[in-house]
Enzyme design. Structure first.
Site, short mmCIF file in Angstrom:
data_model
loop_
_atom_site.label_atom_id
_atom_site.label_comp_id
_atom_site.label_asym_id
_atom_site.label_seq_id
_atom_site.Cartn_x
_atom_site.Cartn_y
_atom_site.Cartn_z
N GLY A 296 0.07 16.81 30.97
CA GLY A 296 0.91 15.81 30.31
C GLY A 296 1.16 14.66 31.26
O GLY A 296 1.09 14.82 32.48
N GLN B 282 5.56 7.44 34.48
CA GLN B 282 4.87 7.99 35.65
C GLN B 282 3.77 7.06 36.17
O GLN B 282 3.26 7.28 37.27
CB GLN B 282 4.30 9.36 35.34
CG GLN B 282 5.37 10.43 35.15
CD GLN B 282 4.76 11.79 34.91
OE1 GLN B 282 4.46 12.15 33.77
NE2 GLN B 282 4.53 12.54 35.97
N CYS C 57 4.87 18.92 38.84
CA CYS C 57 4.91 17.58 38.26
C CYS C 57 4.01 16.66 39.08
O CYS C 57 4.04 16.70 40.32
CB CYS C 57 6.35 17.04 38.26
SG CYS C 57 6.51 15.39 37.56
N LEU C 58 3.25 15.83 38.38
CA LEU C 58 2.37 14.90 39.08
C LEU C 58 3.15 13.88 39.90
O LEU C 58 2.62 13.31 40.85
CB LEU C 58 1.48 14.17 38.07
CG LEU C 58 0.54 15.06 37.25
CD1 LEU C 58 -0.31 14.21 36.31
CD2 LEU C 58 -0.35 15.91 38.16
N HIS D 134 9.03 18.87 29.20
CA HIS D 134 8.84 18.24 30.50
C HIS D 134 8.52 16.75 30.34
O HIS D 134 9.13 15.90 31.01
CB HIS D 134 7.71 18.96 31.24
CG HIS D 134 7.42 18.44 32.61
ND1 HIS D 134 7.64 19.17 33.75
CD2 HIS D 134 6.92 17.25 33.04
CE1 HIS D 134 7.29 18.46 34.82
NE2 HIS D 134 6.84 17.28 34.40
N GLU D 135 7.58 16.44 29.45
CA GLU D 135 7.17 15.04 29.29
C GLU D 135 8.23 14.21 28.59
O GLU D 135 8.46 13.04 28.95
CB GLU D 135 5.83 14.96 28.55
CG GLU D 135 4.68 15.64 29.26
CD GLU D 135 4.52 15.21 30.71
OE1 GLU D 135 4.81 14.04 31.05
OE2 GLU D 135 4.11 16.06 31.53
N HIS E 108 10.91 13.15 30.99
CA HIS E 108 10.55 11.99 31.80
C HIS E 108 11.02 10.69 31.15
O HIS E 108 11.44 9.75 31.84
CB HIS E 108 9.03 11.90 31.97
CG HIS E 108 8.50 12.62 33.17
ND1 HIS E 108 8.90 12.32 34.46
CD2 HIS E 108 7.59 13.62 33.29
CE1 HIS E 108 8.26 13.11 35.31
NE2 HIS E 108 7.46 13.90 34.63
#
Length: 214
Positions: free
Chosen positions: A68, A73, A126-127, A168-169, A172
């Site tokens: 995701g 991000q 997480c990226l 999670h997304e 963000h």
């Protein structure tokens, strides 16, 4: 409704990001764009630019690799995210997480709410927080409402690992990182997780590191 100045600046920002092609640079924790609520999408990008941006988000997500990616991000404060999970890995771990393939989809202005009281806890990464993981307890089932990139309504219930990706997304887009809701005592490097906590569930990690496990 965003004003025309905002439309121009966001569109210009996206055009600038797309200039060089290839995966986009991912913003890391500490950048303020990750801590602000993203602006609702209401046509700030024309259809062609939106399609190009979505394609770039997907390319960046897959190259990372990740399952995701939210627009903040890559430094764009719009309520847009992409999801896709091929659900590859050891069969026992996939089964424990309820991790099943999640086909590619685009979420525009998503919101979610828990369905029922069941919760599940697993290591999450997480990226935008590269190199680290921590255990997060989340609702095991959520109802998602959103639009897709073509303006069609999305109203869908997700369970288990797909539900975790959705949460999670979407978090963000509200300026929330997974670390804000994690068991901080579980925080570990990717290497430590692989060495010590590769069990399908984090029960052993909870006992050894001293945090609650539902």
């Amino acid at each position: 409704m965003a004003n025309s100045t905002t439309h121009i600046s966001l569109a210009a920002r996206v055009e600038q990001l797309l200039e060089n092609g290839g995966p986009l640079p991912v913003v890391a924790a500490g950048d303020p764009v990750l801590r602000r609520a993203a602006e609702p999408y209401d046509g700030q990008l024309d259809d062609a630019l939106l399609d190009r941006f979505v394609a770039a988000l997907r390319e960046t997500m897959l190259a990372a690799p990740g399952v995701g990616l939210a627009a903040p991000q890559v430094g764009v404060a719009l309520r847009i995210a992409v999801l896709e999970d091929l659900a590859r890995g050891p069969r026992e771990a996939l089964a424990a997480k309820g991790r099943v393939p999640l086909p590619f989809r685009v979420l525009v202005n998503p919101v979610y709410e828990p369905e029922g009281d069941s919760r599940a806890a697993f290591f999450e990464g997480c990226l935008s927080v590269p190199g680290w993981q921590a255990v997060v307890a989340r609702p095991a089932r959520v109802r998602l409402r959103a639009m897709d990139q073509h303006g069609r309504a999305v109203d869908e219930v997700f369970s288990d690992w797909p539900a975790r990706i959705v949460q999670h997304e979407t978090d963000h887009l509200d300026g929330t990182l997974y670390l804000d809701v994690a068991h901080i005592r579980s925080l570990a490097t990717n290497e430590a997780v692989a060495k010590h906590w590769s069990q399908p569930t984090p029960g052993t990690a909870a006992r050894e590191l001293g945090f609650e496990f539902p």
